[in-house]
Each structure stands twice: as structure tokens, then as C-alpha cells.
Design a protein around this motif. Structure first.
Motif, PDB file in Angstrom:
ATOM      1  N   THR A  29      48.805  28.671  45.904  1.00 20.75           N
ATOM      2  CA  THR A  29      48.882  30.005  46.508  1.00 20.75           C
ATOM      3  C   THR A  29      49.651  31.012  45.646  1.00 20.75           C
ATOM      4  OG1 THR A  29      50.832  29.263  47.734  1.00 20.75           O
ATOM      5  CG2 THR A  29      48.701  29.115  48.847  1.00 20.75           C
ATOM      6  N   ARG A  30      49.621  30.840  44.339  1.00 18.12           N
ATOM      7  CA  ARG A  30      50.332  31.788  43.481  1.00 18.12           C
ATOM      8  C   ARG A  30      49.505  33.020  43.140  1.00 18.12           C
ATOM      9  NH1 ARG A  30      52.674  28.329  38.571  1.00 18.12           N
ATOM     10  NH2 ARG A  30      50.611  27.374  38.753  1.00 18.12           N
ATOM     11  N   HIS A  31      48.227  33.018  43.511  1.00 22.59           N
ATOM     12  CA  HIS A  31      47.347  34.147  43.177  1.00 22.59           C
ATOM     13  C   HIS A  31      46.642  34.619  44.447  1.00 22.59           C
ATOM     14  CE1 HIS A  31      48.018  33.285  38.924  1.00 22.59           C
ATOM     15  NE2 HIS A  31      47.858  32.019  39.235  1.00 22.59           N
ATOM     16  N   GLU A 102      44.985  25.042  40.963  1.00 23.37           N
ATOM     17  CA  GLU A 102      46.020  25.817  40.277  1.00 23.37           C
ATOM     18  C   GLU A 102      45.563  26.260  38.895  1.00 23.37           C
ATOM     19  OE1 GLU A 102      49.294  23.151  40.409  1.00 23.37           O
ATOM     20  OE2 GLU A 102      49.983  23.822  42.396  1.00 23.37           O
ATOM     21  N   ARG A 105      43.151  28.958  39.321  1.00 26.40           N
ATOM     22  CA  ARG A 105      43.755  30.095  40.028  1.00 26.40           C
ATOM     23  C   ARG A 105      42.944  30.481  41.256  1.00 26.40           C
ATOM     24  NH1 ARG A 105      45.871  34.148  35.161  1.00 26.40           N
ATOM     25  NH2 ARG A 105      47.147  32.579  34.076  1.00 26.40           N
ATOM     26  N   PRO A 107      43.003  30.077  45.239  1.00 23.38           N
ATOM     27  CA  PRO A 107      43.762  29.632  46.411  1.00 23.38           C
ATOM     28  C   PRO A 107      42.915  28.699  47.271  1.00 23.38           C
ATOM     29  CG  PRO A 107      43.989  31.999  46.098  1.00 23.38           C
ATOM     30  CD  PRO A 107      42.909  31.546  45.167  1.00 23.38           C
TER      31      PRO A 107
END
Length: 507
Positions: A29-31, A102, A105, A107
């Protein structure tokens, strides 16, 4: 909200924070700043190969049970620039799948009922204005449930996706929130809303750094910041009122302690004598207030360098709050037009206290410039009384022109008394008394020489040594001072001359 902007799509972050994905399991969930313009329910893997960009791919259980099925959907999502992938919760998400998501990218989310989730996502995406209205409503409710500055700003940082917020004073000091948000690194991605103080005057600003920029999203964030203003004003007003009330109580108790009185102020200012059980014993009340009255103490006095009664009263709660944050172990109490505090420690020395104050107090942001005085070590309550008096004299010296920001009474000695003179009035009289000396082209040199000579009790040798002069040079200056009408032989004039020189050198 402006209807013409409602067509701007929601982001994955908005769907997570205040939309249908709020209850989903989440991975990679970094993007989350990807826009979402559509939803596709994938019942066959081939359908993922034909999805439109910025689509949320929802995997039906029928398409998720094959070998590498979820990994294939992630790969297709990456190839088609999809926004995110939503999978059935019944499918185990392995560490290798998470690593793939990940790296790509993309989610990844898991839900119990993918079909129902697809419907809810479609409804949210179809009415972006309603989704953002729900976010604003949720923030408004949470604002009302918190009373502290950091908690109110924390709601914005927790609930509003892609936003880093801070409450910042006019001079850039961060009162609450994330310090990075207070730095103007990228003005194009900042939203700023002024927050007045309880008195209506400028106080601070609520600043938000945005990860993504669009007119409707800026409008949403700005509305949320405006919703936070009233709770923030109420919070600081309550804090100031609480501090002011406590400061008034502490002021009365401190005055009683410093006077060494055997009663405490009661209702309507009446004196209440000690009871047999010592209930009204000021020292006992001080202990109950958390003040340490036994042991060795070093007092600190703070006073405005530029006296202004109205500024002092407004600064009382601010200075008290700032001091308590930096020195929670040293009580501080307003007294007259200044503040008094004291440090208690068996091995404490005045120069150590001065170093602590110089190092830590410099980081505290207060609205007025302060002069600080440090007293000598005193033992017990009598020691506090003496050290407080010394610290106040030293603070007066620190507030004089040419004085240091922090002065130690031990370094000033009797000269601290001169700092308490009405300098402006004395300076006027000194200019009349020494008019001929002041008119001399080398007036500054001669006044310094005269002051040093008087400091040394009239000894020309000591004065010359202190000034680094040859004795003949010193004698020449003295003759020039006499030529200006200054009588150095009259004992009854020396005190007036000394005070006059001191005043002229400090104005």
C-alpha cells in the motif's frame, strides 16, 4: 462543493480511508495515489488483459483458484496500468505474491465478498462528491471528539489520504503535527488555512502538504482544514484559561511563601490562618502542588526585555506552557511583571542552571524577548527566598542595554542593585551633571575611564591596569576629566558620579 469539479476521480487512498476499501485487508500500500475511474469484476483471467487504465480489478472467486491466478492478475494490472487489485479473502496471499505486488507497485486488497465490493466501489466512483463529503463528515466528527492540538491535527494526518499536516506559528514553529509539513519545500502542493487565536488576532496556520494535486481534492482538503479551525481555537483557549487560572493560584501561594507568612490568601483576599492540622500551611500546600521546598535550590527569573504590561499578560500562559514543556521538573510562577522558577538538586550550581537554560530555552518559541537572571544556591525555603531575590536583580541587569541574555547574580554582585535604578530618569540627570564631559570629542573614552577609576576606589594604578593603559596615559585622561569640571576629590560626589557614569554607559 463545486459541482463542476465532481468529475475528478477518487484515488485508491480515498477509497481506503473513507470508502469501500476501508474494511479490506491491504498489502503493498505504498502507492495509493493512483486515480480510479472504473471497476472491472474479473470472472475470467482473460478479461484482465482488456481492462481500461485506472481501473480497480476485482477478482471473482471463480477466477482466483487457478495456479498463479492472482499473480497473473497483478501482472495484467501492471501492463494495463490498473489502479489496484481486489481479491477474495478466502485465497491465501503468500509472501511471494506480496513481493510481486510491491515490485509492480500495484496495491493489493482482500475482501470477503468481491461481487458486493465491486458494486460498492462502482457506486463510490460514480459519485465522487458524496465520497469526499463522507470523508469531511468523518473528520468533523473526529475533530469534536478530541481536545488537544496534537490530536486534532492527528485526525488530518490519519484520516485524509496523501496529506501531511502541521499547525505552524507565524514564525515557522511547529505546534502540532508533522514537522516536514511545516517546511515550504513545494509551495505548489501546499494548502494553508489561517487559524486566529481566541482573541481574534493572528496566531498560527494549518498547513497541509499534498501528495497529489487536483482542484477538487485541494478544495476537499481546504474544507477539512477549515473544519479543524474551531476545535483548534477552542483547544488553545481552554489551555490558556487553564494555565491562567493555575498561574493565579500559584502566584498567591508563591507570594505567601516568599513573605514567610503564616497564612494563605482566602476568599475575597482575606487571610486564612493555619489550622491545627496544618491544612493551610503554605509549605505543605506547595508540596501538594508538586513544588520541592527542601534541599538546595537555584532560582531563575525571567522578565520581558522590553516591558509592556499588555504583552506580559498575554504572554503569561504561553511562557508557562513553553517552560513546562522544556523544564517539567522546575516550577514556574508569574510574579509581578516577571516569572520565577527554581531548580532543586543537591549538586546544582548556578552556572549549570544557566547552561541548561541557555541550551534548552533557546528552542522554546515565546512571543516576547526575555531577559534571564540566575540566583545563587540556597537551602530550604529561606534559600528559595534569597535566591529568588538575587535572580530578579540579575534579570534586571540582563534587561539593561549592554547586558547579557542571561546574567548570574554571583557574577554581578552589588552591581545588580544599579540595574534596578530608573535608568531613563537617572540618564537625564547625568547628562546635565556631566554636560561638559559629554561635550568632549573623546567623551566615551573619558566616561569609561572615570567609571573604571571609581570602580577601583580612586586607584589610578588599578584603573590603568584594568584598562590596559600606561600610568602616564591614565594620568593624562584624569587631568582632562578634571578640566571638564569633574571634582574627583569630593567624597560626597563620588557616589553620584559613579551612578551617572554607569547609567550613561548603559543607555
Amino acid at each position: 462543493m463545486n459541482r463542476t469539479r465532481s468529475s475528478e476521480p477518487l484515488t485508491v487512498a480515498e477509497l481506503v480511508r473513507s470508502g469501500p476499501l476501508a474494511r479490506a485487508g491491504s498489502f503493498a500500500t505504498r502507492h495509493l495515489d493512483r486515480p480510479v475511474t472504473g471497476v472491472s469484476l474479473i470472472s475470467e483471467l482473460e478479461k484482465a488483459q482488456r481492462c481500461e487504465p485506472n481501473t480497480a480489478l476485482v477478482v471473482h472467486p471463480a477466477a482466483a483458484h487457478g495456479i498463479w491466478a492472482l499473480e497473473s492478475v497483478l501482472r495484467h494490472a501492471w501492463e494495463r496500468n490498473a489502479s489496484c487489485v481486489v481479491a477474495p479473502a478466502e485465497i491465501a496471499v503468500t509472501s511471494s505474491t506480496i513481493q510481486l505486488a510491491e515490485r509492480l507497485r500495484i496495491p493489493l486488497f482482500t475482501v470477503a465478498d468481491p461481487a458486493q465490493q465491486a458494486l460498492e466501489l462502482a457506486a463510490a466512483i460514480a459519485d465522487t462528491e458524496a465520497a469526499r463529503a463522507r470523508l469531511m463528515a468523518r473528520c468533523a466528527v473526529l475533530f469534536g471528539e478530541h481536545g488537544r492540538l496534537r490530536d486534532i491535527v492527528g485526525v488530518i494526518n490519519t484520516e485524509v489520504p496523501g496529506v501531511s499536516a502541521a499547525l505552524v506559528t507565524e514564525d515557522g514553529h511547529v505546534l502540532a503535527g508533522r514537522s516536514a509539513a511545516g517546511r515550504p519545500d513545494n509551495e505548489a502542493y501546499r494548502v494553508r488555512v489561517a487559524v486566529p487565536g481566541p482573541d481574534g488576532r493572528p496566531w498560527a496556520a494549518l498547513v497541509a502538504q499534498l501528495a497529489a494535486w487536483s482542484p477538487s481534492w485541494v478544495e476537499t482538503v481546504e474544507t477539512i482544514l477549515r473544519l479543524a479551525r474551531a476545535p483548534l481555537i477552542a483547544s488553545i483557549a481552554g489551555l490558556r484559561l487553564s494555565l491562567t487560572q493555575q498561574a493565579s493560584k500559584d502566584r498567591l501561594l508563591l507570594e505567601t511563601l516568599l513573605r514567610g507568612a503564616h497564612s494563605v490568601p482566602g476568599a475575597n483576599g482575606a487571610k486564612t490562618p493555619f489550622g491545627d492540622d496544618g491544612t493551610n500551611d503554605p509549605e505543605q500546600l506547595a508540596r501538594e502542588a508538586g513544588w520541592r521546598v527542601e534541599g538546595n535550590h537555584v532560582a531563575v527569573a525571567l522578565r520581558p526585555a522590553d516591558p509592556d504590561v499588555s504583552a506580559f499578560e498575554a504572554a503569561v500562559p504561553v511562557v508557562v506552557a513553553a517552560w513546562q514543556e522544556v523544564f517539567p521538573y522546575a516550577p514556574i510562577v508569574p510574579r509581578g511583571n516577571r516569572w520565577v522558577a527554581w531548580f532543586t538538586d543537591e549538586g546544582m550550581e548556578p552556572h549549570e542552571v544557566a547552561e541548561q537554560v541557555r541550551r534548552k530555552w533557546a528552542s522554546a518559541r515565546v512571543p516576547i524577548r526575555l531577559a534571564v537572571g540566575i540566583g545563587r544556591v540556597g537551602e530550604g525555603m529561606d534559600g528559595i527566598r534569597r535566591s529568588v531575590g538575587e535572580a530578579e536583580l540579575a534579570a534586571a541587569a540582563a534587561g539593561q542595554p549592554g547586558g547579557g541574555t542571561i546574567e548570574l547574580y554571583a557574577d554581578l554582585g552589588p552591581r545588580a542593585v544599579l540595574a534596578c535604578l530608573p535608568v531613563a530618569d537617572v540618564a537625564t540627570a547625568a547628562r546635565v551633571l556631566l554636560a561638559d564631559l559629554i561635550a568632549d570629542p573623546k567623551a566615551d573614552v573619558l566616561i569609561t575611564t572615570l567609571a573604571t577609576l571609581l570602580d577601583c576606589g580612586g586607584s589610578t594604578g588599578q584603573a590603568a591596569a584594568r584598562l590596559g593603559l600606561h600610568r602616564n596615559t591614565m594620568l593624562g585622561r584624569i587631568e582632562r576629566i578634571r578640566a571638564c569640571g569633574v571634582d574627583l576629590e569630593s567624597p560626597d560626589q563620588r557616589l553620584a558620579l559613579h551612578v551617572a557614569c554607569y547609567t550613561l554607559l548603559n543607555t
